[in-house]
Design a protein around this motif. Structure first.
Motif, PDB file in Angstrom:
ATOM      1  N   LYS A 351       0.608  -1.133   0.035  1.00 61.28           N
ATOM      2  CA  LYS A 351       0.087  -0.163   0.106  1.00 61.28           C
ATOM      3  C   LYS A 351       0.907   1.227  -0.130  1.00 61.28           C
ATOM      4  O   LYS A 351       0.639   2.147  -0.562  1.00 61.28           O
ATOM      5  N   PHE A 352       1.840   1.248   0.798  1.00 61.04           N
ATOM      6  CA  PHE A 352       2.743   2.359   0.677  1.00 61.04           C
ATOM      7  C   PHE A 352       3.412   2.423  -0.491  1.00 61.04           C
ATOM      8  O   PHE A 352       3.512   3.839  -0.992  1.00 61.04           O
ATOM      9  N   GLU A 357       3.780   5.569  -5.619  1.00 55.76           N
ATOM     10  CA  GLU A 357       3.749   5.920  -7.072  1.00 55.76           C
ATOM     11  C   GLU A 357       2.583   6.676  -7.596  1.00 55.76           C
ATOM     12  O   GLU A 357       2.754   7.462  -8.720  1.00 55.76           O
ATOM     13  N   ARG A 358       1.514   6.804  -6.776  1.00 59.33           N
ATOM     14  CA  ARG A 358       0.335   7.766  -7.269  1.00 59.33           C
ATOM     15  C   ARG A 358       0.747   9.246  -6.956  1.00 59.33           C
ATOM     16  O   ARG A 358       0.366  10.016  -7.992  1.00 59.33           O
ATOM     17  N   GLN A 359       1.605   9.399  -5.977  1.00 60.80           N
ATOM     18  CA  GLN A 359       2.112  10.843  -5.924  1.00 60.80           C
ATOM     19  C   GLN A 359       3.138  11.371  -6.939  1.00 60.80           C
ATOM     20  O   GLN A 359       3.158  12.523  -7.330  1.00 60.80           O
ATOM     21  N   LYS A 360       3.665  10.446  -7.562  1.00 61.46           N
ATOM     22  CA  LYS A 360       4.784  10.611  -8.972  1.00 61.46           C
ATOM     23  C   LYS A 360       3.997  11.197  -9.770  1.00 61.46           C
ATOM     24  O   LYS A 360       4.304  12.095 -10.621  1.00 61.46           O
TER      25      LYS A 360
END
Length: 360
Positions: A351-352, A357-360
């Motif tokens: 999950k981390f 990856e989403r923040q990138k």
């Protein structure tokens, strides 16, 4: 002190006496029946191997005391007395399968013997307290809990031929090296006697085994590991406290995970199952012999790491130990030590990573 001779004597005694103990177990019908639910072996196996280990150790100890320059100590003698209580308790359990509470009483009595003779943690040395923290009666309580807990820890890994005896021999080997580095001759002498007793027993116990050590053996080995590991801890530092914990990493880890696993399942902690470390390796497809050798290797790595910890500073030791614990836990989840579904740390990391990856 001639350590080679000290090693050879218990090996010879153990090699000679184990076949006689094996015959005695068959004659008394103290045997382990196959049980597909929780056991791996497929034929009737004699118990009481712990009696052979104890006799070879105690005879060697007494021989050395009378015919060499070694002089027995009160703590060494307490191991003989407490160990005898443990072996008798384990042998009775092997014979008639006594209730866990009755077995615990025997362990508690045995734990009090070395404490009576003066074995206890007295001072905890902390980084910012010059004279350390005197713990008094609390240290006796810690000592008592440590001995009783460790007495049972080896029993958890006694599930494959030669596993508990081999891992214990490696642990005693690490204690022997540590004792030489720290100049504790009593610890070195006793450790090498126990290594010899186990090396003489292993040819009969390694796969395919001809005798099991039973509770008389696994409890005795856990008891002696607990007492000997405390010989260097009367004045505890953070690093010195880590050393025996790392050396005994395999039985402690398996015990800890078994307690969590059984709590999750809602069953008593003392109830047996078939999900220990060695069972999981077998489930992954490794053979009996390969599984034992893999766990030997893991135990050897733990032991080497424990010796290295002696030469590092506190912060580095704690950091490295923390990393190792995380890696060990991830490995435990990977092989399904709790269950095939319960993998909290692995799930958290996934999950981390996805969140990053989403923040990138």
């Amino acid at each position: 002190m001639n350590y080679v001779l000290t090693l050879i004597i218990p090996i010879i005694i153990s090699l000679i006496i184990t076949p006689f103990v094996r015959k005695l177990a068959f004659r008394l019908n103290i045997v382990d029946q196959p049980n597909s639910h929780r056991k791996v072996h497929q034929k009737v196996m004699p118990y009481l191997g712990g009696i052979a280990i104890y006799i070879s150790f105690s005879l060697s100890y007494l021989i050395a005391d009378h015919f060499t320059t070694f002089e027995s100590t009160t703590i060494g003698n307490s191991i003989l007395i407490g160990g005898l209580i443990i072996v008798i308790t384990g042998s009775i359990d092997d014979a008639v399968d006594i209730r866990p509470i009755h077995k615990l009483v025997g362990q508690m009595i045995a734990a009090l013997i070395p404490i009576y003779y003066g074995l206890s943690i007295n001072v905890i040395s902390l980084p910012f307290i010059e004279d350390g923290l005197y713990v008094g009666w609390f240290g006796i309580a810690i000592t008592f809990i440590w001995i009783v807990g460790m007495t049972n820890a080896v029993n958890f890994i006694d599930g494959l031929d030669g596993l508990a005896s081999g891992v214990s021999a490696i642990s005693f080997g690490a204690l022997f090296v540590v004792s030489l580095l720290l100049g504790n001759m009593m610890l070195a002498f006793t450790s090498i006697l126990l290594i010899g007793a186990l090396l003489g027993f292993l040819p009969y116990n390694f796969y395919p085994a001809r005798i099991f050590m039973g509770d008389s053996g696994s409890l005795f080995l856990g008891y002696t590991l607990a007492v000997l590991s405390l010989l260097e801890l009367k004045q505890v530092t953070l690093v010195s406290f880590l050393v025996p914990i790392i050396i005994l990493g395999i039985p402690l880890m398996d015990t800890f995970y078994a307690m969590i696993r059984r709590k999750l399942k809602g069953v008593p902690i003392s109830s047996p199952d078939k999900d220990h470390l060695h069972h999981r390796f077998l489930h992954l497809g490794f053979s009996h012999r390969t599984t034992v050798l893999i766990i030997y290797a893991i135990s050897f790595v733990f032991s080497c790491f424990a010796v290295l910890v002696l030469y590092t500073n506190i912060l580095l030791s704690l950091f490295v130990v923390g990393i190792v614990l995380v890696l060990v836990h991830l490995f435990a989840e990977f092989i399904g030590i709790f269950s095939d579904q319960f993998k909290p740390l692995t799930s958290f990391l996934f999950k981390f990573i996805r969140a990053m990856e989403r923040q990138k």
